[in-house]
Design a protein around this motif. Structure first.
Motif, PDB file in Angstrom:
ATOM      1  N   ALA A 117       2.522  -8.569   2.285  1.00  0.00           N
ATOM      2  CA  ALA A 117       3.024  -7.033   2.340  1.00  0.00           C
ATOM      3  C   ALA A 117       2.572  -6.425   3.621  1.00  0.00           C
ATOM      4  O   ALA A 117       3.315  -5.637   4.038  1.00  0.00           O
ATOM      5  CB  ALA A 117       2.307  -6.374   1.312  1.00  0.00           C
ATOM      6  N   ASP A 118       1.539  -6.614   4.345  1.00  0.00           N
ATOM      7  CA  ASP A 118       0.902  -6.186   5.370  1.00  0.00           C
ATOM      8  C   ASP A 118       1.819  -6.565   6.644  1.00  0.00           C
ATOM      9  O   ASP A 118       1.865  -5.628   7.767  1.00  0.00           O
ATOM     10  CB  ASP A 118      -0.448  -6.544   5.622  1.00  0.00           C
ATOM     11  CG  ASP A 118      -1.532  -5.803   4.818  1.00  0.00           C
ATOM     12  OD1 ASP A 118      -1.158  -5.051   3.973  1.00  0.00           O
ATOM     13  OD2 ASP A 118      -2.564  -6.327   4.596  1.00  0.00           O
ATOM     14  N   SER A 119       2.682  -7.335   6.416  1.00  0.00           N
ATOM     15  CA  SER A 119       3.583  -7.705   7.790  1.00  0.00           C
ATOM     16  C   SER A 119       4.649  -7.189   7.671  1.00  0.00           C
ATOM     17  O   SER A 119       5.752  -7.417   8.530  1.00  0.00           O
ATOM     18  CB  SER A 119       3.794  -9.355   7.725  1.00  0.00           C
ATOM     19  OG  SER A 119       4.296  -9.795   6.448  1.00  0.00           O
ATOM     20  N   PHE A 128       8.148  -0.824   4.244  1.00  0.00           N
ATOM     21  CA  PHE A 128       8.756  -0.458   3.077  1.00  0.00           C
ATOM     22  C   PHE A 128       9.175   0.952   2.866  1.00  0.00           C
ATOM     23  O   PHE A 128       8.343   1.546   3.073  1.00  0.00           O
ATOM     24  CB  PHE A 128       8.234  -1.164   1.780  1.00  0.00           C
ATOM     25  CG  PHE A 128       7.701  -2.464   1.816  1.00  0.00           C
ATOM     26  CD1 PHE A 128       8.348  -3.494   1.998  1.00  0.00           C
ATOM     27  CD2 PHE A 128       6.314  -2.765   2.040  1.00  0.00           C
ATOM     28  CE1 PHE A 128       8.129  -4.964   1.966  1.00  0.00           C
ATOM     29  CE2 PHE A 128       5.700  -4.066   2.001  1.00  0.00           C
ATOM     30  CZ  PHE A 128       6.634  -5.185   2.139  1.00  0.00           C
ATOM     31  N   SER A 129      10.140   1.207   2.590  1.00  0.00           N
ATOM     32  CA  SER A 129      10.601   2.583   2.523  1.00  0.00           C
ATOM     33  C   SER A 129      11.372   2.840   0.974  1.00  0.00           C
ATOM     34  O   SER A 129      11.927   1.749   0.368  1.00  0.00           O
ATOM     35  CB  SER A 129      11.664   2.864   3.596  1.00  0.00           C
ATOM     36  OG  SER A 129      11.178   2.587   4.716  1.00  0.00           O
ATOM     37  N   LEU A 130      11.600   4.022   0.650  1.00  0.00           N
ATOM     38  CA  LEU A 130      12.451   4.492  -0.395  1.00  0.00           C
ATOM     39  C   LEU A 130      13.616   3.717  -0.655  1.00  0.00           C
ATOM     40  O   LEU A 130      14.479   3.579   0.389  1.00  0.00           O
ATOM     41  CB  LEU A 130      12.646   5.783  -0.603  1.00  0.00           C
ATOM     42  CG  LEU A 130      11.186   6.672  -1.027  1.00  0.00           C
ATOM     43  CD1 LEU A 130      11.619   8.184  -0.899  1.00  0.00           C
ATOM     44  CD2 LEU A 130      10.595   6.357  -2.253  1.00  0.00           C
ATOM     45  N   GLY A 131      14.172   3.100  -1.813  1.00  0.00           N
ATOM     46  CA  GLY A 131      15.509   2.670  -1.708  1.00  0.00           C
ATOM     47  C   GLY A 131      15.667   1.107  -1.620  1.00  0.00           C
ATOM     48  O   GLY A 131      16.406   0.343  -1.735  1.00  0.00           O
ATOM     49  N   LEU A 165      10.792   3.305  -5.844  1.00  0.00           N
ATOM     50  CA  LEU A 165      11.340   4.366  -6.152  1.00  0.00           C
ATOM     51  C   LEU A 165      10.665   5.585  -5.682  1.00  0.00           C
ATOM     52  O   LEU A 165      11.120   7.201  -5.939  1.00  0.00           O
ATOM     53  CB  LEU A 165      11.758   4.701  -7.735  1.00  0.00           C
ATOM     54  CG  LEU A 165      12.763   3.736  -8.231  1.00  0.00           C
ATOM     55  CD1 LEU A 165      12.774   3.666  -9.897  1.00  0.00           C
ATOM     56  CD2 LEU A 165      13.998   3.785  -7.498  1.00  0.00           C
ATOM     57  N   LYS A 166       9.075   5.584  -5.357  1.00  0.00           N
ATOM     58  CA  LYS A 166       8.226   6.579  -5.299  1.00  0.00           C
ATOM     59  C   LYS A 166       7.662   6.643  -3.956  1.00  0.00           C
ATOM     60  O   LYS A 166       6.963   5.498  -3.634  1.00  0.00           O
ATOM     61  CB  LYS A 166       7.459   6.639  -6.460  1.00  0.00           C
ATOM     62  CG  LYS A 166       6.493   7.906  -6.356  1.00  0.00           C
ATOM     63  CD  LYS A 166       5.613   8.050  -7.739  1.00  0.00           C
ATOM     64  CE  LYS A 166       4.634   9.016  -7.671  1.00  0.00           C
ATOM     65  NZ  LYS A 166       3.729   9.166  -8.937  1.00  0.00           N
ATOM     66  N   GLU A 167       7.381   7.375  -3.074  1.00  0.00           N
ATOM     67  CA  GLU A 167       6.888   7.377  -1.938  1.00  0.00           C
ATOM     68  C   GLU A 167       5.217   7.378  -2.021  1.00  0.00           C
ATOM     69  O   GLU A 167       4.691   8.123  -2.971  1.00  0.00           O
ATOM     70  CB  GLU A 167       7.204   8.569  -0.957  1.00  0.00           C
ATOM     71  CG  GLU A 167       6.774   8.779   0.451  1.00  0.00           C
ATOM     72  CD  GLU A 167       7.475   9.738   1.129  1.00  0.00           C
ATOM     73  OE1 GLU A 167       6.833   9.985   2.269  1.00  0.00           O
ATOM     74  OE2 GLU A 167       8.230  10.654   0.591  1.00  0.00           O
ATOM     75  N   GLY A 168       4.596   6.678  -1.114  1.00  0.00           N
ATOM     76  CA  GLY A 168       3.344   6.417  -1.405  1.00  0.00           C
ATOM     77  C   GLY A 168       2.795   5.240  -1.566  1.00  0.00           C
ATOM     78  O   GLY A 168       3.519   3.924  -1.635  1.00  0.00           O
ATOM     79  N   VAL A 182       4.604   2.824   0.694  1.00  0.00           N
ATOM     80  CA  VAL A 182       6.306   3.158   0.530  1.00  0.00           C
ATOM     81  C   VAL A 182       6.513   4.565   1.596  1.00  0.00           C
ATOM     82  O   VAL A 182       5.880   5.472   0.926  1.00  0.00           O
ATOM     83  CB  VAL A 182       6.802   3.121  -0.875  1.00  0.00           C
ATOM     84  CG1 VAL A 182       8.273   3.497  -0.548  1.00  0.00           C
ATOM     85  CG2 VAL A 182       6.389   1.874  -1.350  1.00  0.00           C
ATOM     86  N   THR A 183       7.061   4.340   2.510  1.00  0.00           N
ATOM     87  CA  THR A 183       7.644   5.414   3.358  1.00  0.00           C
ATOM     88  C   THR A 183       8.863   6.303   2.871  1.00  0.00           C
ATOM     89  O   THR A 183       9.650   5.638   2.123  1.00  0.00           O
ATOM     90  CB  THR A 183       7.484   5.160   4.758  1.00  0.00           C
ATOM     91  OG1 THR A 183       8.678   4.354   4.877  1.00  0.00           O
ATOM     92  CG2 THR A 183       6.389   4.676   5.351  1.00  0.00           C
ATOM     93  N   HIS A 184       8.969   7.158   3.241  1.00  0.00           N
ATOM     94  CA  HIS A 184      10.205   8.112   3.016  1.00  0.00           C
ATOM     95  C   HIS A 184      11.637   7.296   3.404  1.00  0.00           C
ATOM     96  O   HIS A 184      12.626   7.111   2.838  1.00  0.00           O
ATOM     97  CB  HIS A 184      10.081   9.652   3.416  1.00  0.00           C
ATOM     98  CG  HIS A 184      11.155  10.342   3.007  1.00  0.00           C
ATOM     99  ND1 HIS A 184      11.380  10.921   1.629  1.00  0.00           N
ATOM    100  CD2 HIS A 184      12.444  10.838   3.592  1.00  0.00           C
ATOM    101  CE1 HIS A 184      12.520  11.512   1.619  1.00  0.00           C
ATOM    102  NE2 HIS A 184      13.307  11.272   2.805  1.00  0.00           N
TER     103      HIS A 184
END
Length: 234
Positions: free
Chosen positions: A60-62, A65-68, A126-129, A153-155
């Motif tokens: 995950a750290d590598s 990730f963004s919304l969608g 689906l959710k930011e943060g 998760v970024t916008h």
């Protein structure tokens, strides 16, 4: 002769500037495209007792990730997929006391199964943060043995219309209180899963998915050809 040479040099610089700007515009759309991520890559979604080499937090750290974006979990029916926005639930490896609006069971394990079968589950972001994932079965044994990770998760470009909920309080598609069933079915997808294609209305949006970026590249390319043609015609 000197004046003519200076004219052509100035024109060449102008043409180079225009071409450079067009190339940047053509390529910009592809950077923001929605992405699909296979959790654990080729190792799939299992605990370290079954696959000692997995390290989901490192995986995950590598990545970013963004919304969608979508997570694709390749696992079997002896491992569950729990998503939560509650750090306490994640830390305890137990969602029995979790709230319905902050925790989703995307796939349930079947401990009684004597012949596990493979499954693939697609999970949209689906959710930011901060968002947390783990397998909670066998009294948290799988979670405590490495089957867990957290992501921020970024916008990004925001949710596509196909994933936007008309109500902020509406449950997620696979949450326990969605629809009339007591529990949601597993989301099974083929191995060649790809991000859902946007509706026609989405394709007209400036921030669309990868297919929209693809069209933008060709439009810019044709504009570039027209400019070059006009330049050399003059």
């Amino acid at each position: 002769m000197g004046q003519s040479s200076g004219y052509y040099t100035s024109s060449a610089v102008q043409l180079f500037t225009i071409v450079s700007c067009l190339l940047v515009l053509c390529c910009a759309g592809s950077v923001a495209a929605y992405k699909n991520y296979t959790v654990g890559d080729s190792l799939g979604w299992f605990d370290t007792l079954e696959k000692p080499g997995v390290n989901y937090q490192k995986w995950a750290d590598s990545n970013n990730f963004s919304l969608g974006d979508f997570f694709l979990f390749n696992t079997d029916n002896n491992h569950s997929i729990i998503q939560t926005y509650n750090f306490t639930t994640y830390k305890l490896c137990d969602y029995d006391d979790a709230l319905q609006n902050d925790t989703i069971q995307w796939s349930a394990a079947d401990p009684s199964s004597t012949a596990p079968h493979p499954i693939s589950v697609a999970v949209p972001l689906l959710k930011e943060g901060m968002t947390y994932f783990f397998s909670s079965d066998y009294d948290g044994e799988q979670c405590n043995n490495g089957q867990r990770f957290k992501v921020n998760v970024t916008h990004g470009q925001g949710l596509p219309k196909s994933l936007q909920d008309p109500s902020d309080d509406a449950p997620a598609p696979n949450s326990p209180d969605f629809g009339s069933d007591d529990s949601a079915p597993e989301t099974i997808v083929p191995a060649n899963f790809n991000h859902p294609i946007e509706e026609d209305s989405d394709k007209d949006a400036a921030s669309g998915s990868g297919s929209i970026s693809f069209d933008g590249k060709f439009n810019g390319f044709f504009m570039l050809l027209q400019i070059v043609f006009i330049f050399f015609k003059l």
